[in-house]
Motif scaffolding. Structure first.
Motif, PDB file in Angstrom:
ATOM      1  N   LYS A   4       0.835  -1.204   0.000  1.00  0.00           N
ATOM      2  CA  LYS A   4       0.000   0.000   0.000  1.00  0.00           C
ATOM      3  C   LYS A   4       0.880   1.269   0.000  1.00  0.00           C
ATOM      4  N   ALA A   5       1.986   1.227   0.746  1.00  0.00           N
ATOM      5  CA  ALA A   5       2.840   2.421   0.845  1.00  0.00           C
ATOM      6  C   ALA A   5       3.401   2.794  -0.535  1.00  0.00           C
ATOM      7  N   GLU A   6       3.802   1.777  -1.324  1.00  0.00           N
ATOM      8  CA  GLU A   6       4.353   2.078  -2.652  1.00  0.00           C
ATOM      9  C   GLU A   6       3.250   2.579  -3.587  1.00  0.00           C
ATOM     10  N   VAL A   7       2.075   1.948  -3.516  1.00  0.00           N
ATOM     11  CA  VAL A   7       0.960   2.393  -4.363  1.00  0.00           C
ATOM     12  C   VAL A   7       0.593   3.838  -4.004  1.00  0.00           C
ATOM     13  N   ASP A   8       0.522   4.121  -2.695  1.00  0.00           N
ATOM     14  CA  ASP A   8       0.173   5.485  -2.260  1.00  0.00           C
ATOM     15  C   ASP A   8       1.207   6.493  -2.761  1.00  0.00           C
ATOM     16  N   TYR A   9       2.476   6.100  -2.676  1.00  0.00           N
ATOM     17  CA  TYR A   9       3.532   7.009  -3.140  1.00  0.00           C
ATOM     18  C   TYR A   9       3.361   7.293  -4.631  1.00  0.00           C
ATOM     19  N   LEU A  10       3.130   6.215  -5.400  1.00  0.00           N
ATOM     20  CA  LEU A  10       2.982   6.381  -6.857  1.00  0.00           C
ATOM     21  C   LEU A  10       1.771   7.248  -7.198  1.00  0.00           C
ATOM     22  N   MET A  11       0.676   7.075  -6.441  1.00  0.00           N
ATOM     23  CA  MET A  11      -0.530   7.870  -6.715  1.00  0.00           C
ATOM     24  C   MET A  11      -0.285   9.352  -6.385  1.00  0.00           C
ATOM     25  N   ASN A  12       0.487   9.600  -5.335  1.00  0.00           N
ATOM     26  CA  ASN A  12       0.786  10.999  -5.004  1.00  0.00           C
ATOM     27  C   ASN A  12       1.726  11.629  -6.019  1.00  0.00           C
ATOM     28  N   LEU A  13       2.660  10.818  -6.496  1.00  0.00           N
ATOM     29  CA  LEU A  13       3.566  11.292  -7.542  1.00  0.00           C
ATOM     30  C   LEU A  13       2.760  11.631  -8.808  1.00  0.00           C
ATOM     31  N   LEU A  14       1.792  10.788  -9.069  1.00  0.00           N
ATOM     32  CA  LEU A  14       0.925  11.002 -10.226  1.00  0.00           C
ATOM     33  C   LEU A  14       0.119  12.300 -10.079  1.00  0.00           C
ATOM     34  N   ARG A  15      -0.439  12.509  -8.890  1.00  0.00           N
ATOM     35  CA  ARG A  15      -1.182  13.751  -8.628  1.00  0.00           C
ATOM     36  C   ARG A  15      -0.312  14.965  -8.962  1.00  0.00           C
ATOM     37  N   GLN A  16       0.937  14.899  -8.469  1.00  0.00           N
ATOM     38  CA  GLN A  16       1.883  15.993  -8.682  1.00  0.00           C
ATOM     39  C   GLN A  16       2.175  16.156 -10.183  1.00  0.00           C
ATOM     40  N   TYR A  17       2.380  15.038 -10.854  1.00  0.00           N
ATOM     41  CA  TYR A  17       2.688  15.052 -12.284  1.00  0.00           C
ATOM     42  C   TYR A  17       1.529  15.670 -13.076  1.00  0.00           C
ATOM     43  N   LEU A  18       0.312  15.254 -12.735  1.00  0.00           N
ATOM     44  CA  LEU A  18      -0.865  15.763 -13.445  1.00  0.00           C
ATOM     45  C   LEU A  18      -1.008  17.255 -13.197  1.00  0.00           C
ATOM     46  N   HIS A  19      -0.669  17.671 -11.976  1.00  0.00           N
ATOM     47  CA  HIS A  19      -0.864  19.047 -11.576  1.00  0.00           C
ATOM     48  C   HIS A  19       0.186  19.980 -12.186  1.00  0.00           C
ATOM     49  N   SER A  20       1.466  19.562 -12.162  1.00  0.00           N
ATOM     50  CA  SER A  20       2.516  20.494 -12.587  1.00  0.00           C
ATOM     51  C   SER A  20       3.196  20.113 -13.903  1.00  0.00           C
ATOM     52  N   GLU A  21       3.867  18.972 -13.917  1.00  0.00           N
ATOM     53  CA  GLU A  21       4.672  18.622 -15.093  1.00  0.00           C
ATOM     54  C   GLU A  21       3.881  18.592 -16.399  1.00  0.00           C
ATOM     55  N   LEU A  22       2.644  18.091 -16.317  1.00  0.00           N
ATOM     56  CA  LEU A  22       1.875  17.974 -17.572  1.00  0.00           C
ATOM     57  C   LEU A  22       1.546  19.335 -18.176  1.00  0.00           C
ATOM     58  N   LYS A  23       1.536  20.369 -17.348  1.00  0.00           N
ATOM     59  CA  LYS A  23       1.276  21.741 -17.834  1.00  0.00           C
ATOM     60  C   LYS A  23       2.247  22.105 -18.942  1.00  0.00           C
ATOM     61  N   GLU A  24       3.514  21.810 -18.670  1.00  0.00           N
ATOM     62  CA  GLU A  24       4.585  22.134 -19.609  1.00  0.00           C
ATOM     63  C   GLU A  24       4.378  21.375 -20.938  1.00  0.00           C
ATOM     64  N   ILE A  25       3.936  20.135 -20.826  1.00  0.00           N
ATOM     65  CA  ILE A  25       3.716  19.309 -22.017  1.00  0.00           C
ATOM     66  C   ILE A  25       2.508  19.836 -22.802  1.00  0.00           C
ATOM     67  N   LYS A  26       1.473  20.226 -22.045  1.00  0.00           N
ATOM     68  CA  LYS A  26       0.269  20.794 -22.674  1.00  0.00           C
ATOM     69  C   LYS A  26       0.627  22.026 -23.487  1.00  0.00           C
ATOM     70  N   GLU A  27       1.485  22.865 -22.872  1.00  0.00           N
ATOM     71  CA  GLU A  27       1.875  24.118 -23.530  1.00  0.00           C
ATOM     72  C   GLU A  27       2.651  23.880 -24.819  1.00  0.00           C
ATOM     73  N   ARG A  28       3.224  22.694 -24.948  1.00  0.00           N
ATOM     74  CA  ARG A  28       3.936  22.363 -26.189  1.00  0.00           C
ATOM     75  C   ARG A  28       2.977  21.847 -27.266  1.00  0.00           C
ATOM     76  N   GLY A  29       1.673  21.879 -26.982  1.00  0.00           N
ATOM     77  CA  GLY A  29       0.681  21.507 -27.993  1.00  0.00           C
ATOM     78  C   GLY A  29       0.351  20.028 -28.031  1.00  0.00           C
ATOM     79  N   ALA A  30       0.527  19.352 -26.893  1.00  0.00           N
ATOM     80  CA  ALA A  30       0.239  17.918 -26.871  1.00  0.00           C
ATOM     81  C   ALA A  30      -1.227  17.635 -26.579  1.00  0.00           C
ATOM     82  N   ARG A  31      -1.738  16.646 -27.259  1.00  0.00           N
ATOM     83  CA  ARG A  31      -3.019  16.074 -26.866  1.00  0.00           C
ATOM     84  C   ARG A  31      -2.688  14.978 -25.860  1.00  0.00           C
ATOM     85  N   ILE A  32      -3.298  15.020 -24.694  1.00  0.00           N
ATOM     86  CA  ILE A  32      -2.977  14.032 -23.660  1.00  0.00           C
ATOM     87  C   ILE A  32      -4.155  13.083 -23.471  1.00  0.00           C
TER      88      ILE A  32
END
Ligand code: IPE
Ligand code: IPE
Ligand code: MG
Length: 233
Positions: free
Chosen positions: A66-94
């Protein structure tokens, strides 16, 4: 870049081993792995590769601690929130492929928003396989077809490779030309089974957190030397 290279699918593997080798918790490997993902997406976008798919979390990965799954889900939350912004701005369809009902509702809401916001983007497609299992995807498509027959929307004779593929989560995405798996494992682990019927494979011994733009470009060079015959002479 070869004109034929339309879609590269990655199995990002080896995060845990990378961390363990350094005496770090497995989570440190996942964190570094997310940074490498970002670097590779940018490199591929600069190379104008039209479509990329990354295996981020499999249906089988739900069986980890559970601890690893929780970590991965939180990392994903962060990725969706911040990193993907940069990719979106490059004109990506996600797009996201996988079993959404197993994910927390706030994550699903973020995924839906990102897909809607980027639906009209045409520069390149970034597809993230999340809670994804290929057998589950195929069963889901079979159920959709069966329901269409049962309701009289289509006839059994309307079921063919094209109409079936249109019910997969990857509908509209070209089949991968190349599948790259890191970490030395030479298996598919329930990834895109229908879609990889004629894909080329490259198995790298590099652990995903050590994967680089340089190696990625070398793999593409290798791909460009291959002759794809599709059963013909
Ligand atoms: C890949 O790395 C990332 C996920 C499956 C989420 P692993 O976590 O499988 O790392 P290894 O294979 O145990 O080294
Ligand atoms: C495949 O890697 C899934 C992802 C990369 C997300 P795994 O590490 O889960 O696969 P196995 O267990 O080695 O087959
Ligand atoms: Mg693994």
């Amino acid at each position: 870049m070869s004109a034929k290279l339309k879609h590269i699918a990655f199995i990002m593997d080896g995060n845990g081993r990378w961390a363990t080798k350094r005496g770090l918790p497995r989570s440190a490997g996942h964190k570094k792995g997310a940074e490498v993902l970002q670097e590779i997406v940018k490199t591929a976008a600069d190379m104008e590769i039209p479509c990329l798919t990354f295996y981020a979390f499999s249906t089988e990965n739900w069986h980890r601690d559970k601890a690893e799954v929780d970590y991965l889900m939180n990392l994903l939350r962060q990725y969706l929130h911040s990193e993907l912004k940069e990719i979106k701005e490059r004109g990506a369809r996600i797009r996201f492929i996988g079993e959404r009902d197993m994910l927390d509702s706030d994550i699903v809401a973020q995924m839906n928003n990102i897909e809607a916001e980027t639906a009209a983007n045409e520069k390149f497609t970034l597809c993230i396989a999340l809670s994804y299992g290929s057998r589950a995807e195929i069963v889901h498509a079979a159920k959709m077809m069966a329901a269409s027959v049962a309701s009289g929307k289509i006839q059994i004779s309307d079921i063919n490779e094209n109409t079936f593929a249109s019910q997969l989560y990857t509908a509209g995405i070209p089949d991968p030309d190349l599948v790259i798996r890191t970490s030395g494992e030479q298996r598919i682990s329930n990834y895109l089974l229908w879609q990889i019927a004629y894909s080329e494979f490259y198995f790298s011994k590099t652990l995903w957190p050590d994967f680089s733009a340089k190696e990625f470009k070398e793999i593409i060079d290798d791909f460009n030397t291959r002759e794809r015959r599709y059963g013909k002479l």
